[in-house]
Design an enzyme around this catalytic site. Structure first.
Site, short mmCIF file in Angstrom:
data_model
loop_
_atom_site.label_atom_id
_atom_site.label_comp_id
_atom_site.label_asym_id
_atom_site.label_seq_id
_atom_site.Cartn_x
_atom_site.Cartn_y
_atom_site.Cartn_z
N GLU A 148 0.88 -1.16 0.00
CA GLU A 148 0.00 0.00 0.00
C GLU A 148 0.92 1.22 0.00
OE1 GLU A 148 -2.66 0.02 3.33
OE2 GLU A 148 -3.58 1.90 2.68
N ARG A 167 4.56 -13.10 9.59
CA ARG A 167 5.15 -11.79 9.51
C ARG A 167 6.54 -11.80 10.14
NH1 ARG A 167 2.95 -6.52 9.23
NH2 ARG A 167 1.04 -6.96 8.15
N LYS A 225 4.18 0.90 9.79
CA LYS A 225 4.40 2.16 9.10
C LYS A 225 3.91 3.34 9.93
CE LYS A 225 2.94 0.24 5.25
NZ LYS A 225 2.26 0.03 3.99
P1 ATP Z 1 2.46 -2.12 8.10
O1 ATP Z 1 1.63 -2.60 9.22
O2 ATP Z 1 3.91 -2.09 8.41
O3 ATP Z 1 1.98 -0.85 7.53
P2 ATP Z 1 1.17 -3.49 6.01
O4 ATP Z 1 0.89 -4.94 5.99
O5 ATP Z 1 0.04 -2.58 6.23
O6 ATP Z 1 2.35 -3.22 6.99
P3 ATP Z 1 1.42 -3.25 3.19
O7 ATP Z 1 1.97 -2.14 2.38
O8 ATP Z 1 -0.03 -3.48 3.12
O9 ATP Z 1 1.87 -3.02 4.68
O10 ATP Z 1 2.22 -4.58 2.91
C1 ATP Z 1 2.61 -5.07 1.66
C2 ATP Z 1 2.92 -6.53 1.80
O11 ATP Z 1 3.97 -6.72 2.73
C3 ATP Z 1 1.73 -7.30 2.33
O12 ATP Z 1 1.59 -8.47 1.58
C4 ATP Z 1 2.09 -7.58 3.76
O13 ATP Z 1 1.51 -8.76 4.20
C5 ATP Z 1 3.61 -7.66 3.70
N1 ATP Z 1 4.21 -7.31 4.98
C6 ATP Z 1 4.04 -6.18 5.69
N2 ATP Z 1 4.71 -6.23 6.87
C7 ATP Z 1 5.33 -7.43 6.89
C8 ATP Z 1 6.18 -8.09 7.84
N3 ATP Z 1 6.53 -7.52 8.99
N4 ATP Z 1 6.63 -9.32 7.52
C9 ATP Z 1 6.31 -9.91 6.36
N5 ATP Z 1 5.51 -9.35 5.44
C10 ATP Z 1 5.02 -8.12 5.69
MG MG Z 2 -1.57 -2.13 5.16
#
Ligand code: ATP
Ligand code: MG
Length: 559
Positions: free
Chosen positions: A39, A264, A274
């Site tokens: 995202e 994760r 983030k």
């Molecule tokens: P955050 O909570 O850090 O904002 P998010 O999951 O909202 O993370 P996205 O931009 O939606 O962030 O994530 C893009 C991809 O990265 C998704 O498929 C998500 O599952 C994966 N991802 C995000 N954080 C992790 C993590 N700590 N370990 C493994 N994969 C991750």
């Molecule tokens: Mg997200």
């Protein structure tokens, strides 16, 4: 890019895929096709690097394809600045989406069409419960959810949904819900909302839309449109999988991607979400998203991490079904492993004191040709200058040594690395009792640091030549947080910021070869650790080095 390649080790995802493609090497006739769907609402962090590695690495392994898709269905906080940064970071990690770069928002019209299809099939309806009522009517394990709008005529839902799109209603006035199972034990299946009204400007579609699809509806459609075979995501989506399948099974699309969840990545002594990283930046706890203490890809890059070390880290921690926390030290270990092999050696004195070789002729200099790497001749050699006045580390002299101290103290012999053996004769102090100069005499018979008579000299110290060394600022970094889990404390996570996470040394002396160092060049400063030229603040006339990682390793092989 070839040198960065770290072929992904086998894992349970691959076992699933192996089963899926057992016949003919394809899944429903398609080659393995994955996607990485960030995202665009922040910079990528090391957790994302794991997901990048899992998705692109899996595609690589199966000779398949991996798309890069901006999952921009939620218009708040999304920004084009992040889109460019995300692309740059993935490229830097060594992965390539070729011409398959997509925006989920490009599919809004098709998503809308699929929503209409569901309404027409009696599989979705417009619900006028507001948020509060929705929660109230949600039911519990023993009580099914309710909605008085569930059985409204299809025509009515079609009309209302179109008017939702046309902007006739306020935010929150109504939603579109999938008609699945109000009694399901899985609450995600209790007629989940699939569209909501949101009069918000979108960074790409502008004001065209005032209704936006929910993630659980949008994501499977995005995957199916792109022909994804395996949708690899993190564990929190496990309970959403039945909904994912429901969506692709009930719309007219002939691709049925399989969702597989993995754990994760969490790392101790840091935060990863983030939202929290943004707070650190916005409230100036760090200098920016690329602060070398940040777990972001740009932070790690500026700190001196190599793509290879990050790929090796993500591969070694593996892919599992159980969330766990990895020690920060393991990430550092992977960097050290890479730099130990590939970084040139150099000498730098971080806390200098002058060493005067009193029996060495004034005005004379000698050059020594030294190897840049003890095992790798490909890294070449450089010359270091020796003269009467050198700088050494102030901790390498003690007027009154403690037991077993083997460096300079009056009467003791020490090897000046690669140059000569010297014997300490004393020091000069200022009024405050601080040592300002150390004195020694060299033995001309020991050129190169050898002792022709075979006598033992225990200590070897690094040094630079006072006459031609260069000044530099050196930044030493430590954990950003003082506790393993800053989120678990009583207060805000920012209460646990390590005040010593950055220590700046202003008056360091580096050997002259380092004057030529280019941005991002990496070195091992002998006895100190691995350092790189800071890509932001270093200037030819004001060098700035970052300590990437110290030499001390708690994850030595076999441990
Ligand atoms: P955050 O909570 O850090 O904002 P998010 O999951 O909202 O993370 P996205 O931009 O939606 O962030 O994530 C893009 C991809 O990265 C998704 O498929 C998500 O599952 C994966 N991802 C995000 N954080 C992790 C993590 N700590 N370990 C493994 N994969 C991750
Ligand atoms: Mg997200």
């Amino acid at each position: 890019m070839e040198e960065n390649k770290e072929v992904m080790s086998g894992n349970f995802i691959h076992s699933f895929i192996d089963e899926d493609i057992a016949e003919g090497g394809t899944y429903y006739g398609k080659k393995v096709h994955t996607r990485f769907p960030p995202e665009p609402n922040g910079y990528l962090h090391i957790g994302h690097a794991k997901a990048v590695f899992v998705n692109f690495g899996t595609a690589e392994k199966y000779n398949g394809l991996c798309n890069l898709r901006m999952d921009d269905t939620n218009p708040t906080k999304e920004d084009v600045e992040y889109v460019d940064a995300i692309k740059e970071d993935i490229k830097w990690l060594g992965f390539d989406w070729e011409d398959r770069f997509y925006f989920a928002s490009d599919y809004f019209e098709r998503m809308y069409g699929y929503a209409v299809e569901l309404i027409k099939k009696g599989l979705a309806y417009v619900c006028e419960l507001n948020g509060e009522q929705m929660r109230e009517y949600r039911g519990d394990l023993n009580t099914p959810a309710r909605s008085p709008y569930r059985d409204r005529p299809i025509e009515e839902s079609l009309d209302l949904f179109e008017r939702m799109r046309n902007g006739e209603f306020e935010d929150g006035a109504m939603t579109l819900r999938a008609k699945i199972d109000l009694a399901s034990g899985n609450f995600n299946m209790r007629d989940p909302v699939i569209y909501r009204i949101n009069h918000l400007h979108h960074h790409r579609t502008g004001d065209k839309w005032c209704i936006y699809p929910m993630y659980d509806f949008a994501h499977p459609i995005e995957d199916a449109i792109e022909g994804i075979t395996h949708s690899l995501c993190t564990l929190e989506f496990e309970a959403h999988r039945p909904l994912y399948d429901w969506v692709v099974d009930n719309i007219s699309i002939d691709c049925k991607p399989r969702q597989i969840e993995f754990a994760r990545l969490g790392i101790n002594n840091t935060v990863m979400s983030k939202r929290k990283l943004r707070k650190l930046v916005e409230e100036n706890y760090v200098s920016g998203w690329d602060d070398p203490r940040m777990p972001t890809i740009r932070g790690l890059r500026r700190r001196g991490y190599t793509p290879k070390s990050i790929r090796s880290f993500t591969d070694k921690i593996g892919v599992s079904k159980v969330n766990s926390i990895v020690e920060y030290g393991f990430l550092e270990h992977c960097l050290r492993d890479d730099l130990n092999e590939n970084a040139k050696r150099a000498m730098a004195v971080l806390d200098p004191v002058k060493l005067v070789i009193t029996n060495y002729p004034e005005g004379k200099t000698e050059e020594f040709e030294v190897e840049n790497h003890p095992q790798n001749p490909d890294l070449g050699t450089r010359t270091v200058t020796f003269s009467r006045e050198l700088y050494i580390e102030s901790t390498d002299f003690m007027e009154e040594p403690f037991k077993k101290y083997q460096r300079l103290y009056p009467g003791n012999e020490v090897r000046i690395k690669s140059a000569y053996i010297v014997k300490c004769t004393g020091c000069k102090k200022d009024e405050g009792g601080n040592v300002v100069e150390v004195y020694a005499e060299y033995d001309p018979e020991t050129r190169g640091g050898n002792t022709p008579d075979g006598r033992k000299v225990r200590g070897t110290i690094h040094w630079v030549n006072a006459g031609d060394c260069v000044n530099a600022e050196v930044r030493l970094y430590d954990n950003l947080f003082t506790v393993p889990d800053p989120d678990a404390g009583e207060g805000e996570f920012t209460d646990y910021i390590n005040p010593e996470s950055l220590v700046t040394l202003k008056d360091c002396k580096l050997e002259k070869a380092l004057a030529e160092a280019e941005k991002a060049d990496r070195f091992q400063f002998m006895r100190q650790g691995y350092f790189c030229v800071d890509t932001v603040d270093s200037k030819p006339d004001k060098l700035v080095f970052n300590r990437s990682v110290s030499l001390k390793d708690s994850f030595k092989k076999g441990k």
